[in-house]
Write a protein that holds these residues in place. Structure first.
Motif, PDB file in Angstrom:
ATOM      1  N   ALA A  87     -14.497  -4.790   9.115  1.00 14.48           N
ATOM      2  CA  ALA A  87     -15.188  -4.668  10.446  1.00 14.48           C
ATOM      3  C   ALA A  87     -14.998  -6.263  11.188  1.00 14.48           C
ATOM      4  N   ALA A  88     -15.387  -7.477  10.727  1.00 15.93           N
ATOM      5  CA  ALA A  88     -15.293  -8.277  11.222  1.00 15.93           C
ATOM      6  C   ALA A  88     -14.329  -8.663  11.921  1.00 15.93           C
ATOM      7  N   LEU A  89     -13.201  -8.286  11.439  1.00 15.88           N
ATOM      8  CA  LEU A  89     -11.470  -8.528  12.492  1.00 15.88           C
ATOM      9  C   LEU A  89     -11.814  -7.027  13.353  1.00 15.88           C
ATOM     10  N   ARG A  90     -12.924  -6.486  13.520  1.00 17.88           N
ATOM     11  CA  ARG A  90     -12.204  -5.222  14.580  1.00 17.88           C
ATOM     12  C   ARG A  90     -10.487  -4.358  14.476  1.00 17.88           C
ATOM     13  N   ILE A  91     -10.877  -3.892  12.430  1.00 21.49           N
ATOM     14  CA  ILE A  91      -8.981  -3.695  12.626  1.00 21.49           C
ATOM     15  C   ILE A  91      -9.965  -1.678  11.896  1.00 21.49           C
ATOM     16  N   SER A  92      -9.514  -0.721  12.994  1.00 21.45           N
ATOM     17  CA  SER A  92      -9.988   0.394  12.643  1.00 21.45           C
ATOM     18  C   SER A  92      -8.934   0.954  11.238  1.00 21.45           C
ATOM     19  N   ALA A  93     -10.022   2.151  10.330  1.00 30.49           N
ATOM     20  CA  ALA A  93      -8.490   2.768   9.497  1.00 30.49           C
ATOM     21  C   ALA A  93      -7.451   3.175   9.051  1.00 30.49           C
ATOM     22  N   ASP A  94      -6.805   3.350  10.345  1.00 30.17           N
ATOM     23  CA  ASP A  94      -5.543   3.333  10.481  1.00 30.17           C
ATOM     24  C   ASP A  94      -4.658   2.538  10.427  1.00 30.17           C
ATOM     25  N   GLU A  95      -5.020   0.995  11.467  1.00 31.08           N
ATOM     26  CA  GLU A  95      -4.680   0.118  11.444  1.00 31.08           C
ATOM     27  C   GLU A  95      -4.599  -0.847  10.081  1.00 31.08           C
ATOM     28  N   ALA A  96      -5.769  -0.261   8.966  1.00 25.17           N
ATOM     29  CA  ALA A  96      -5.882  -1.185   8.071  1.00 25.17           C
ATOM     30  C   ALA A  96      -4.920  -0.332   7.014  1.00 25.17           C
ATOM     31  N   ASP A  97      -4.559   1.059   7.258  1.00 27.62           N
ATOM     32  CA  ASP A  97      -3.251   1.663   6.230  1.00 27.62           C
ATOM     33  C   ASP A  97      -2.378   0.322   6.305  1.00 27.62           C
ATOM     34  N   VAL A  98      -1.505   0.962   8.049  1.00 31.35           N
ATOM     35  CA  VAL A  98      -0.366   0.202   8.423  1.00 31.35           C
ATOM     36  C   VAL A  98      -0.891  -1.553   7.773  1.00 31.35           C
ATOM     37  N   LEU A  99      -2.040  -1.964   8.136  1.00 29.95           N
ATOM     38  CA  LEU A  99      -1.523  -3.449   7.630  1.00 29.95           C
ATOM     39  C   LEU A  99      -1.327  -3.699   6.195  1.00 29.95           C
ATOM     40  N   GLU A 100      -1.495  -2.610   5.187  1.00 25.73           N
ATOM     41  CA  GLU A 100      -1.814  -2.810   3.968  1.00 25.73           C
ATOM     42  C   GLU A 100      -0.783  -2.401   3.443  1.00 25.73           C
ATOM     43  N   ASN A 101      -0.444  -0.631   3.875  1.00 30.18           N
ATOM     44  CA  ASN A 101       1.193  -0.274   3.246  1.00 30.18           C
ATOM     45  C   ASN A 101       1.926  -0.210   3.528  1.00 30.18           C
ATOM     46  N   GLY A 102       2.625  -0.572   5.389  1.00 29.00           N
ATOM     47  CA  GLY A 102       3.041  -0.736   6.131  1.00 29.00           C
ATOM     48  C   GLY A 102       3.498   0.176   7.082  1.00 29.00           C
ATOM     49  N   VAL A 103       4.437   0.469   7.843  1.00 23.18           N
ATOM     50  CA  VAL A 103       5.194   0.883   9.114  1.00 23.18           C
ATOM     51  C   VAL A 103       5.517   2.248   8.067  1.00 23.18           C
ATOM     52  N   GLU A 104       5.025   3.504   8.195  1.00 26.60           N
ATOM     53  CA  GLU A 104       5.384   4.551   7.234  1.00 26.60           C
ATOM     54  C   GLU A 104       7.076   5.053   6.970  1.00 26.60           C
ATOM     55  N   ASP A 105       7.274   5.269   8.465  1.00 20.77           N
ATOM     56  CA  ASP A 105       8.671   5.416   8.402  1.00 20.77           C
ATOM     57  C   ASP A 105       9.932   4.433   8.654  1.00 20.77           C
TER      58      ASP A 105
END
Length: 238
Positions: free
Chosen positions: A197-215
């Motif tokens: 929340a402090a970094l203003r990262i959305s849920a989708d952005e957080a998923d990419v940040l944690e798990n990388g680019v899906e493809d």
């Protein structure tokens, strides 16, 4: 079959380098990304060379009409939009996971049933598409590999060695981590909801940040250059 080593080629001033999708911090502070050529150079090209070898028609021999291989590509229903025909007539793509209507979760369940639950995603060791989970795995399970990618990240800061040697210096700084900070300093541990929340990262952005680019870097499901944010390999990333 191999056509080279991405890391070695990037640091060799005498070798042509197929650009990696490095995260760029431009001189004016804007973020960008260099063009992605490594998938085509280091994956697609050697596959095609091997297929020609198996068919008995090495390049530049013309392959007769009607001679082809059937290639099975593991694209699941989660990324069905990336399923496409081969771009050469001597290869014909099939997508068995789509034929069976299997999702990524179905594949994971099947691997688990075979005792292969920890099957990792296929990717290069120092791929800029890694998420924090992959960076942590390298750091926590293989100190030698972690030291190697940290060293590579620092070495690639001003672009690849060939470009620098020919006077085409990168206009900005290049990083392996999407936060565009040195990998040794990147916040790769779990991001809490409060930090997000402090970094203003959305849920989708957080998923990419944690798990990388899906493809990731599948040679037959590559994002290609269409979404690369760059004018050229070593110019201003826009």
């Amino acid at each position: 079959m191999s056509v080279g080593n991405t890391r070695d080629d990037a640091l060799n001033p005498d070798h042509r380098f197929a650009s990696m999708p490095l995260h760029i911090l431009n001189q004016d502070g804007r973020p960008g990304m260099t063009r992605r050529q490594c998938t085509g150079e280091y994956k697609v090209k050697p596959i095609k060379q091997k297929v020609r070898e198996l068919l008995g028609y090495p390049y530049p021999t013309r392959i007769p009409k009607g001679v082809f291989v059937e290639q099975w590509v593991g694209i699941s229903t989660d990324e069905f939009h990336r399923a496409k025909d081969a771009d050469v007539k001597y290869m014909r793509n099939r997508h068995p996971l789509l034929d069976m209507s299997w999702s990524r979760a179905d594949c994971a369940r099947y691997l688990t049933s075979l005792g292969l639950a920890d099957t990792p995603k296929s990717s290069c060791l120092g791929c800029p598409f890694h998420g924090n989970a992959q960076w942590r795995h390298i750091r926590d399970t293989s100190p030698s590999e972690w030291a190697d990618v940290v060293e590579f990240d620092a070495a690639i800061r001003q672009g690849n060695a060939r470009a620098n040697a020919t006077g085409n210096r990168l206009l900005g700084e290049a990083f392996l981590h999407r936060f565009r900070v040195p990998l040794s300093e990147a916040p790769i541990d779990h991001v809490t909801a409060a930090e997000r929340a402090a970094l203003r990262i959305s849920a989708d952005e957080a998923d990419v940040l944690e798990n990388g680019v899906e493809d990731g870097c599948s040679p037959w499901a590559c994002r290609g250059d269409a979404d690369a944010l760059t004018q050229d390999d070593f110019g201003l990333a826009t």
